[in-house]
Design a protein around this motif. Sequence first.
Motif: not given
Length: 364
Positions: A254-258, A265-266, A288-299
């Motif tokens: 989940m990219l936004a949680k990294l 790197a991912e 990945p996973v793709g909900g609002p908690d999985a990507y954000d402006a940083r991603v």
Amino acid sequence: MHSDPSPPPQSVQRPVTGRRQRLASRARAWRVLPLLQAVRRALRRDLRVLAYHRVRDMDDGFRFDPMLVSATPEGFRAQMRHVRDRFHPVSCREVVASLDGGPALPRDAVLVTFDDGYDDNHRVAFPILRELGVPATFFVATGHIDSGRPYAYDWLAHLLLTARADRVRMPGAGIDLPLPVSLAARRELVGTVLDRLKYLDDAGQQDAIAALERDWDLPRAPGHADCRPMTWDQLREMRDAGMEIGGHGVHHRMLAKLPDEALAAELSECQARLTAELGAPAIALSYPVGGPDAYDARVVREARDCGFRIGFSYVSGSNPWPPADRFRLLRTAVERAVDEAWFEGILAVPELFSHPSAIRVYPA
């Protein structure tokens, strides 16, 4: 420090599918779906994006997440025939070209996508797509293509479905639940545990799954025939036949949680592997996973910096054309419960027949 795993009581908006399915069945029986599609086509131009994971038969011997089996081979063939005959299948290349000022997408444009990179995508779905002349984009987690190992969430599902234990205890995720005896009840439990796990940050998720592997002595390293990623040779074969390969990260995180460095790197390593193995950078990314908690402006910024041209969420909906943000494109998930009538309804009038996304709501 891991994030608070304790969600509020009503943490997920569960889709209510029965009413929509019944309505679609009646609309198809009354032969009004073509009329509804024609009216909608005249009123708006948009892009419908279908999201699949796996196409395969599933029996009682299947011990992985049943929710990721999107369709049987026969069901998928019927769906793709309907897409070919009643809509305009498009590719990501056409989508990007339109966004960059090229030809407008045709009305009733449909893009077919697959997430993760399971080998049944090549073995089952690809021959059907090739036969029917429907293009599709396959978003792959490159680290799993390299290693051949199952995805972490899949292995957690496998653990829950096969372990000889009385309870599942994952203290970091606030989970202490009895393990039912029946397969059907355990399959229900898989969704509950996976949802609760996704409240954790990335490190917490990986630690929780690894601890369960150790506790139950079921390591994922040997792999499993029912959860095998595709190979690079298979991806090259599909690319050469007109399919597109997109990015899905390296390890399906989940990219936004990294943290920043791990996020960079991912995505950069994913793009580098795709470029090295397939001869050109990927233009499309699925979060990945793709909900609002999985990507954000940083991603999104990182995706742009890595050379991706469009990005896809797993949030349900169609995309008005042109979209407000090319890196927040919506998709409609196709699931096992979607029969032929419901599928036709979802494509004809997504607003009426598509189910809403399940959204995790975090405590304030």
